[in-house]
Design an enzyme around this catalytic site. Structure first.
Site, short mmCIF file in Angstrom:
data_model
loop_
_atom_site.label_atom_id
_atom_site.label_comp_id
_atom_site.label_asym_id
_atom_site.label_seq_id
_atom_site.Cartn_x
_atom_site.Cartn_y
_atom_site.Cartn_z
N LYS A 1 0.83 -1.21 0.00
CA LYS A 1 0.00 0.00 0.00
C LYS A 1 0.86 1.26 0.00
CE LYS A 1 -3.68 -2.62 2.20
NZ LYS A 1 -4.29 -3.08 3.46
N GLN B 1 -4.59 -1.87 9.73
CA GLN B 1 -4.39 -3.16 9.08
C GLN B 1 -4.95 -4.28 9.95
OE1 GLN B 1 -3.16 -3.71 5.95
NE2 GLN B 1 -3.71 -5.86 6.27
N ASP C 1 -11.00 2.81 4.23
CA ASP C 1 -11.26 1.37 4.13
C ASP C 1 -12.76 1.07 4.06
OD1 ASP C 1 -9.33 -0.52 3.73
OD2 ASP C 1 -8.75 -0.69 5.82
#
Length: 278
Positions: A47, A91, A114
């Site tokens: 990422k 994460q 997200d």
């Protein structure tokens, strides 16, 4: 037809890089990783690499695996109040002792690139999506890029996770498909999957979906990332056994995965533009 997610993601990232360059903005994505899980570290590196390629600044925060939920939320709060940060990504998975739901909910909805915050989930399920989870969002982009119609089609989503299965079903419903969600307690799983015009498999079982579970001429989207008996990367779908029976299929790797990262980059730039208007 092989749906090439790598090719589409590269095309979209090139367009995004140009848009960011012309915008005069300095988008920034902050990532939080708790512990030293090798897979999580690899995903975060990918990422950050993508950020560098398109002109998005990135900040990585690594926290000890023994931190309490409240301590992790404190780090999230700092990023929420930092005006230079436009996207926050925690994460997953978090260590078992951490309240994952509380940490995700602590992320400001307007920086939730997200798309996991309950507020953004609610918008999605009410048919007014803002930030959409990156994997389902990337899949919808693939369907559009390959001109695969969803309206009036029967779509079956195998898997009910909050990051893929449920939002995927909502996006397909918003796109006028008739949607069925299957899961581990579905009694007639094979029949349901074989009835699908569009089948999205996100169950996490290597080569679980064979030709007997797929309708002839269907579109098959494989979200699974698994290892087969030889340790080779594969999806939920037995690709070689299924490919000649279907109209279109995503490979693993090179299908859905690259689109997840591309969508994250797009969400981060969208957030930066919104914050510039505040």
């Amino acid at each position: 037809m092989i749906i090439n997610g790598k090719e589409i993601s590269e095309k979209r990232l090139a367009v995004l890089k140009d848009e960011i360059s012309k915008s005069g903005l300095s988008p920034c994505l902050a990532t939080i990783i708790v512990g030293e899980d090798p897979a999580s570290q690899m995903y975060v590196r990918m990422k950050h690499k993508a950020c560098g390629e398109v002109g998005i600044k990135s900040a990585g925060i690594t926290l000890s695996s023994d931190l309490k939920t409240e301590e992790i939320i404190s780090e999230v709060s700092k990023l929420n109040s930092d005006p230079s940060v436009h996207g926050i990504l925690v994460q997953l998975p978090l260590p078992k002792h951490v309240d994952t739901r509380a940490v995700i909910t602590a992320v400001s909805p307007d920086k939730d690139v997200d798309g996991f915050h309950p507020y953004n989930s609610g918008l999605l399920f009410s048919g007014r999506p803002d930030f959409v989870p990156c994997t389902p969002g990337g899949i919808m982009t693939l369907l559009k890029e390959y001109k695969i119609k969803t309206a009036g089609k029967k779509a079956v989503v195998a898997g009910r996770s909050v990051d893929v299965g449920r939002p995927m079903a909502a996006l397909l419903l918003n796109a006028d498909a008739t949607v069925t969600i299957c899961h581990s307690k579905t009694s007639n799983l094979e029949e349901e999957m074989k009835s699908a015009d569009i089948l999205v498999s996100a169950i996490g079982k290597a080569k679980f979906v064979g030709p007997d579970m797929v309708k002839k001429g269907a579109v098959v989207i494989d979200v699974g990332i698994n290892r087969d008996e030889n340790g080779k990367l594969c999806g939920d779908v037995d690709f070689e056994a299924v490919r000649d029976k279907v109209y279109a299929i995503t490979p693993v790797p090179g299908g859905v995965g690259p689109m997840t990262i591309a969508t994250l980059m797009e969400n981060t730039f969208t957030s930066a533009k919104k914050h510039a208007e505040l």
